[in-house]
Design an enzyme around this catalytic site. Sequence first.
Site, PDB file in Angstrom:
ATOM      1  N   LYS A   1       0.858  -1.190   0.000  1.00  0.00           N
ATOM      2  CA  LYS A   1       0.000   0.000   0.000  1.00  0.00           C
ATOM      3  C   LYS A   1       0.891   1.236   0.000  1.00  0.00           C
ATOM      4  CE  LYS A   1      -3.619   2.376   2.543  1.00  0.00           C
ATOM      5  NZ  LYS A   1      -4.672   2.267   3.550  1.00  0.00           N
TER       6      LYS A   1
ATOM      7  N   LYS B   1      -2.153  -1.481  -3.859  1.00  0.00           N
ATOM      8  CA  LYS B   1      -3.038  -0.312  -3.800  1.00  0.00           C
ATOM      9  C   LYS B   1      -2.239   0.976  -3.859  1.00  0.00           C
ATOM     10  CE  LYS B   1      -6.110   1.871  -0.542  1.00  0.00           C
ATOM     11  NZ  LYS B   1      -6.535   1.935   0.813  1.00  0.00           N
TER      12      LYS B   1
HETATM   13  C1  PBG Z   1      -7.703   3.187   5.782  1.00  0.00           C
HETATM   14  C2  PBG Z   1      -7.916   3.062   4.317  1.00  0.00           C
HETATM   15  C3  PBG Z   1      -7.700   4.032   3.314  1.00  0.00           C
HETATM   16  C4  PBG Z   1      -8.189   3.482   2.130  1.00  0.00           C
HETATM   17  C5  PBG Z   1      -8.645   2.199   2.428  1.00  0.00           C
HETATM   18  N1  PBG Z   1      -8.448   1.946   3.778  1.00  0.00           N
HETATM   19  C6  PBG Z   1      -7.185   5.411   3.390  1.00  0.00           C
HETATM   20  C7  PBG Z   1      -5.824   5.694   3.854  1.00  0.00           C
HETATM   21  O1  PBG Z   1      -4.984   4.798   4.011  1.00  0.00           O
HETATM   22  O2  PBG Z   1      -5.543   6.865   4.096  1.00  0.00           O
HETATM   23  C8  PBG Z   1      -8.218   4.180   0.803  1.00  0.00           C
HETATM   24  C9  PBG Z   1      -9.289   3.725  -0.151  1.00  0.00           C
HETATM   25  C10 PBG Z   1      -9.570   4.651  -1.279  1.00  0.00           C
HETATM   26  O3  PBG Z   1      -8.966   5.736  -1.442  1.00  0.00           O
HETATM   27  O4  PBG Z   1     -10.465   4.306  -2.061  1.00  0.00           O
HETATM   28  N2  PBG Z   1      -6.453   2.859   6.246  1.00  0.00           N
END
Ligand code: PBG
Length: 329
Positions: free
Chosen positions: A194, A247
């Site tokens: 991520k 992601k």
């Molecule tokens: C929470 C989380 C996030 C997303 C999914 N789970 C945001 C972040 O890490 O700040 C992002 C999903 C999206 O932008 O569609 N940790």
Amino acid sequence: MITRPRILRKNSALRSLVAETRLHPSDFIAPVFIIEGSGIKEPIASLPDYFRYSLDKALKEIKELYSLGIRAVLLFAKCPEHLKDNEGKEALNPNGLMQQAIRGIKKSLPEMIVMTDVAMDPYSSYGHDGIVQNNEIVNDESVSVLSQMAVSHAKAGADVVAPSDMMDGRIEAIRLALEQAKFHTTAILSYSAKYASCFYGPFRDALDSAPGFGDKKTYQMNPANRMSALKEIELDIKEGADIVMVKPALSYLDIIREVKMISRQPVAAYHVSGEYAMIKAAAEKGWLNEEEAMFETTLSVKRAGADLIATYYAKELAKKINQNNAYDS
Ligand code: PBG
């Protein structure tokens, strides 16, 4: 000329016959935002045509998703401001909104796979994915909360827990916590690679979870790096992840491909909120054909190697795929 590649592109039927990638509704994971209350379907400004639902309305929506062939939802609960703190206590509340939502969905539609976001940010008064001490996000204390959160979701009936925090060692800790609590069949979908991305902006509006100070670069990954993605994937698989995820999706198609080559576990990719919002914005201006952009984008993510795709277009894609000839090659 003895080879003419255009022969197989001559018409739609031929193109379909030799298409290498096909999208199916069961490829998709539909994110669902839950809020407190009843009778609520609330628009999200930066995510056009996407909504926050109270549980009663969410159940209706999820039944519709199921009837379209979608087999998994990924739940996010919006925690009210007054319940936020540094330790994410509300995240562990057995009667919290997330836990109620899991129970409600599994009761009314047991066939739907319920996946839950395991992360502290929606519950954190700092909007971070871990506990903050002296302006730092501390790892091991956060992992302990995340493990308890995963067990709490499993207790409520979650089929899959999806840690999205990027703390070190959390997959092993969650796996051991699940084993200890006798949840031997709860799957872990790990947000393994991520990245610290600007494309999460609209999501943070949806959950009101933007970091109050600093950014997430000390835990989410540097967009400049490939090797760290492969390392995170290998670690998570060793630690017991059942599905690994990359992601965002579009700026990281190369990573999805490389992960698919090394992983013996299924690979997921998350086409995130900002990626969806970009298409919506361009379509609104008349600069792109939204339907074509939606298909081309999602196909590219699957072609890169994603077995599963979390996408805000899940419902729209499923609808179109179910219509005959909706997407001729
Ligand atoms: C929470 C989380 C996030 C997303 C999914 N789970 C945001 C972040 O890490 O700040 C992002 C999903 C999206 O932008 O569609 N940790």
